[in-house]
Design a protein around this motif. Sequence first.
Motif, PDB file in Angstrom:
ATOM      1  N   LEU A  78       0.716  -1.363  16.656  1.00  0.00           N
ATOM      2  CA  LEU A  78      -0.441  -2.199  16.956  1.00  0.00           C
ATOM      3  C   LEU A  78      -1.375  -1.535  17.951  1.00  0.00           C
ATOM      4  O   LEU A  78      -2.592  -1.557  17.779  1.00  0.00           O
ATOM      5  N   ASP A  79      -0.838  -0.921  18.978  1.00  0.00           N
ATOM      6  CA  ASP A  79      -1.677  -0.288  19.992  1.00  0.00           C
ATOM      7  C   ASP A  79      -2.467   0.864  19.396  1.00  0.00           C
ATOM      8  O   ASP A  79      -3.646   1.044  19.700  1.00  0.00           O
ATOM      9  N   ASN A  80      -1.831   1.669  18.522  1.00  0.00           N
ATOM     10  CA  ASN A  80      -2.548   2.751  17.859  1.00  0.00           C
ATOM     11  C   ASN A  80      -3.677   2.222  16.990  1.00  0.00           C
ATOM     12  O   ASN A  80      -4.747   2.818  16.887  1.00  0.00           O
ATOM     13  N   ARG A  81      -3.444   1.081  16.324  1.00  0.00           N
ATOM     14  CA  ARG A  81      -4.491   0.499  15.484  1.00  0.00           C
ATOM     15  C   ARG A  81      -5.695   0.079  16.328  1.00  0.00           C
ATOM     16  O   ARG A  81      -6.846   0.304  15.962  1.00  0.00           O
ATOM     17  N   LYS A  82      -5.449  -0.540  17.470  1.00  0.00           N
ATOM     18  CA  LYS A  82      -6.542  -0.970  18.338  1.00  0.00           C
ATOM     19  C   LYS A  82      -7.279   0.246  18.918  1.00  0.00           C
ATOM     20  O   LYS A  82      -8.514   0.236  19.039  1.00  0.00           O
ATOM     21  N   LYS A 108      -6.510  15.270   5.528  1.00  0.00           N
ATOM     22  CA  LYS A 108      -5.213  15.907   5.294  1.00  0.00           C
ATOM     23  C   LYS A 108      -4.448  16.126   6.585  1.00  0.00           C
ATOM     24  O   LYS A 108      -3.225  15.994   6.632  1.00  0.00           O
ATOM     25  N   GLU A 109      -5.173  16.468   7.642  1.00  0.00           N
ATOM     26  CA  GLU A 109      -4.509  16.749   8.917  1.00  0.00           C
ATOM     27  C   GLU A 109      -5.337  16.189  10.064  1.00  0.00           C
ATOM     28  O   GLU A 109      -6.506  16.516  10.198  1.00  0.00           O
ATOM     29  N   GLU A 110      -4.757  15.319  10.845  1.00  0.00           N
ATOM     30  CA  GLU A 110      -5.392  14.813  12.065  1.00  0.00           C
ATOM     31  C   GLU A 110      -4.395  13.936  12.795  1.00  0.00           C
ATOM     32  O   GLU A 110      -3.842  12.988  12.241  1.00  0.00           O
ATOM     33  N   ASN A 111      -4.158  14.262  14.076  1.00  0.00           N
ATOM     34  CA  ASN A 111      -3.206  13.486  14.860  1.00  0.00           C
ATOM     35  C   ASN A 111      -3.799  12.155  15.309  1.00  0.00           C
ATOM     36  O   ASN A 111      -3.102  11.152  15.379  1.00  0.00           O
ATOM     37  N   GLN A 112      -5.098  12.158  15.621  1.00  0.00           N
ATOM     38  CA  GLN A 112      -5.747  10.930  16.061  1.00  0.00           C
ATOM     39  C   GLN A 112      -6.292  10.169  14.851  1.00  0.00           C
ATOM     40  O   GLN A 112      -6.832  10.768  13.929  1.00  0.00           O
ATOM     41  N   LEU A 113      -6.156   8.858  14.891  1.00  0.00           N
ATOM     42  CA  LEU A 113      -6.663   8.012  13.813  1.00  0.00           C
ATOM     43  C   LEU A 113      -7.945   7.319  14.265  1.00  0.00           C
ATOM     44  O   LEU A 113      -7.992   6.681  15.307  1.00  0.00           O
ATOM     45  N   PHE A 114      -9.014   7.461  13.469  1.00  0.00           N
ATOM     46  CA  PHE A 114     -10.255   6.720  13.694  1.00  0.00           C
ATOM     47  C   PHE A 114     -11.040   6.698  12.386  1.00  0.00           C
ATOM     48  O   PHE A 114     -10.734   7.425  11.440  1.00  0.00           O
ATOM     49  N   PHE A 115     -12.072   5.828  12.334  1.00  0.00           N
ATOM     50  CA  PHE A 115     -12.797   5.574  11.103  1.00  0.00           C
ATOM     51  C   PHE A 115     -14.292   5.853  11.274  1.00  0.00           C
ATOM     52  O   PHE A 115     -14.866   5.567  12.327  1.00  0.00           O
ATOM     53  N   GLN A 116     -14.890   6.394  10.238  1.00  0.00           N
ATOM     54  CA  GLN A 116     -16.345   6.479  10.138  1.00  0.00           C
ATOM     55  C   GLN A 116     -16.742   5.709   8.881  1.00  0.00           C
ATOM     56  O   GLN A 116     -16.339   6.058   7.777  1.00  0.00           O
ATOM     57  N   ILE A 117     -17.530   4.654   9.081  1.00  0.00           N
ATOM     58  CA  ILE A 117     -17.747   3.649   8.053  1.00  0.00           C
ATOM     59  C   ILE A 117     -19.227   3.514   7.740  1.00  0.00           C
ATOM     60  O   ILE A 117     -20.075   3.550   8.643  1.00  0.00           O
ATOM     61  N   SER A 118     -19.559   3.354   6.475  1.00  0.00           N
ATOM     62  CA  SER A 118     -20.894   2.908   6.077  1.00  0.00           C
ATOM     63  C   SER A 118     -20.752   1.549   5.414  1.00  0.00           C
ATOM     64  O   SER A 118     -19.782   1.290   4.703  1.00  0.00           O
ATOM     65  N   ALA A 119     -21.723   0.659   5.670  1.00  0.00           N
ATOM     66  CA  ALA A 119     -21.679  -0.682   5.080  1.00  0.00           C
ATOM     67  C   ALA A 119     -23.027  -1.007   4.451  1.00  0.00           C
ATOM     68  O   ALA A 119     -24.079  -0.826   5.078  1.00  0.00           O
ATOM     69  N   THR A 120     -22.990  -1.450   3.201  1.00  0.00           N
ATOM     70  CA  THR A 120     -24.184  -1.893   2.483  1.00  0.00           C
ATOM     71  C   THR A 120     -23.847  -3.232   1.820  1.00  0.00           C
ATOM     72  O   THR A 120     -22.732  -3.729   1.932  1.00  0.00           O
ATOM     73  N   ARG A 126       0.827  -1.196   0.000  1.00  0.00           N
ATOM     74  CA  ARG A 126       0.000   0.000   0.000  1.00  0.00           C
ATOM     75  C   ARG A 126       0.864   1.250   0.000  1.00  0.00           C
ATOM     76  O   ARG A 126       1.796   1.377   0.778  1.00  0.00           O
ATOM     77  N   ASN A 127       0.520   2.177  -0.862  1.00  0.00           N
ATOM     78  CA  ASN A 127       1.160   3.488  -0.884  1.00  0.00           C
ATOM     79  C   ASN A 127       0.075   4.511  -0.567  1.00  0.00           C
ATOM     80  O   ASN A 127      -0.572   5.063  -1.450  1.00  0.00           O
ATOM     81  N   ILE A 128      -0.160   4.722   0.744  1.00  0.00           N
ATOM     82  CA  ILE A 128      -1.269   5.547   1.223  1.00  0.00           C
ATOM     83  C   ILE A 128      -0.710   6.808   1.866  1.00  0.00           C
ATOM     84  O   ILE A 128       0.230   6.755   2.658  1.00  0.00           O
ATOM     85  N   HIS A 129      -1.316   7.961   1.526  1.00  0.00           N
ATOM     86  CA  HIS A 129      -0.830   9.249   2.030  1.00  0.00           C
ATOM     87  C   HIS A 129      -1.982  10.075   2.597  1.00  0.00           C
ATOM     88  O   HIS A 129      -3.141   9.887   2.230  1.00  0.00           O
ATOM     89  N   ARG A 130      -1.627  11.003   3.480  1.00  0.00           N
ATOM     90  CA  ARG A 130      -2.596  11.981   3.981  1.00  0.00           C
ATOM     91  C   ARG A 130      -3.232  12.722   2.815  1.00  0.00           C
ATOM     92  O   ARG A 130      -2.554  13.127   1.873  1.00  0.00           O
ATOM     93  N   GLY A 131      -4.560  12.879   2.882  1.00  0.00           N
ATOM     94  CA  GLY A 131      -5.283  13.580   1.823  1.00  0.00           C
ATOM     95  C   GLY A 131      -5.586  12.713   0.614  1.00  0.00           C
ATOM     96  O   GLY A 131      -6.203  13.186  -0.339  1.00  0.00           O
ATOM     97  N   SER A 139      -4.287   1.630   9.014  1.00  0.00           N
ATOM     98  CA  SER A 139      -3.702   1.983  10.312  1.00  0.00           C
ATOM     99  C   SER A 139      -2.192   1.805  10.304  1.00  0.00           C
ATOM    100  O   SER A 139      -1.440   2.660  10.798  1.00  0.00           O
ATOM    101  N   TYR A 140      -1.741   0.706   9.748  1.00  0.00           N
ATOM    102  CA  TYR A 140      -0.307   0.450   9.712  1.00  0.00           C
ATOM    103  C   TYR A 140       0.417   1.476   8.843  1.00  0.00           C
ATOM    104  O   TYR A 140       1.496   1.966   9.196  1.00  0.00           O
ATOM    105  N   ALA A 141      -0.197   1.835   7.690  1.00  0.00           N
ATOM    106  CA  ALA A 141       0.436   2.813   6.799  1.00  0.00           C
ATOM    107  C   ALA A 141       0.538   4.184   7.449  1.00  0.00           C
ATOM    108  O   ALA A 141       1.519   4.909   7.251  1.00  0.00           O
ATOM    109  N   LEU A 142      -0.458   4.549   8.275  1.00  0.00           N
ATOM    110  CA  LEU A 142      -0.473   5.885   8.868  1.00  0.00           C
ATOM    111  C   LEU A 142       0.198   5.941  10.236  1.00  0.00           C
ATOM    112  O   LEU A 142       0.796   6.959  10.600  1.00  0.00           O
TER     113      LEU A 142
END
Length: 435
Positions: free
Chosen positions: A289-293, A67-79, A43-48, A282-285
């Motif tokens: 492991l603790d940050n991912r959890k 583009k800018e955020e120190n904390q990592l979290f997800f907002q997800i929709s699933a269909t 994966r080649n994943i970047h901010r923004g 999570s790993y790319a950003l």
Amino acid sequence: MSQAKDFVKDRLTKSYSVFHAVRNREEELSKEGYTKLSEREPRNIHRGGKYYLTRNGSSLIAFRIPKEENQLFFQISATHNDSPSFKIKPNPVIHYQNLILLNTEPYGGGIYNTWLDRPLSFAGRVMVKKGREAKSRLLNIDEDLLTIPNLAIHFNRNINSSMSYNPSKDRLPILGVGREDFSFETYLKEKLGLEKDTEILSHDLFLYSRVKPCYVGRNKEFLSSPRLDDLSSAYSALFGFLSAKDNKAVNVFASFDNEEVGSLTKQGANSTFLKDVLERISYALKGDLDNRKQAISKSCLLSIDNAHANHPNHPEISDKTTDVERNKGIVVKSNANQSYTSDAYSRAMISLLGQKAKVPLQYFTNRSDLRGGSTLGNLSNSEVSLTACDIGLPQLARHSSTELCGSEDINSRARLIETYFSSTLRLTDGSLSLE
């Protein structure tokens, strides 16, 4: 963009199979600048950045990195992308007198008598071999091709009172008139425009109704269409996802295959697909492991599938305190046995979003002595534990070959999803806030 209801109606017309629905979504994402990734490559994943990937050609996950955020979290929709249908078997040709029939088996739990006596066709993917390579080719036979004839009332006087349909006997479509030497493989090659030295190895082909989506009602208040459950959710969620402004979360649009048959596939909601994508983001950003959890614990999911509106001809089916109307807002679904993921915490979350979006909410529970359906929220939560809420659009004739929903409800749902992806939800123990 057009109104969400027109966006959805147009794309329902072209969603002949689950594979075509995913391809249509890929085209929409590419137009909006999303880059396709592969699970088989680094994966080649970047901010923004804006990205998407598919699995099996029938499930898709897209995501947008802030583009800018120190904390990592997800907002997800699933269909989900699939709908009840009939799948053509590997060796499908049946000859009866001078007729060619196709052997099929039911996919999912449909109202199967609604498929009889109407024009049908089939679509899906075909694996084609040339030389030492096999490639997937999408196929749609865009013509009124098949029909499944009913038995005349003269031979079945109970057809209007107690008819049941045997899947091995009463649901076989007629392809045409032909000789015993008819080859289904040759027929597919002709329809795909393949050269003679190619070989058909296998196929995933499904029947679909040739009925076109249309607005009906005195003031065109309703959308009548095949495959409303759940492609109307998938496309209106995509509309909201693409229309949303940036927030501070990683926004994730997920659409899975095989919900109608239990989701127990590598591309279903009960697979590791969503988990794998979130972990690799999570790993790319963050790379820890603790940050991912921590990111997962601060994340949320909207499980979006359609809901049952109160039926005008069968009011007794609805729960005494359930009053779900068409074009009166989005439905929040709850069940004490957790067929749906909604609880007080997640219902509070959707209430805040509804107020901000100015979208009214309705509340659904099954009648306590009737078993209802379930959806993909809890299935995906078996792999990724998220705060989740089940919402839907009020619908009649679910799992019929042609279904019915309120056209304005499609606009309301897209507006709710746009608000969800434009806002930042902060979840803590026992409280939540909306920015």
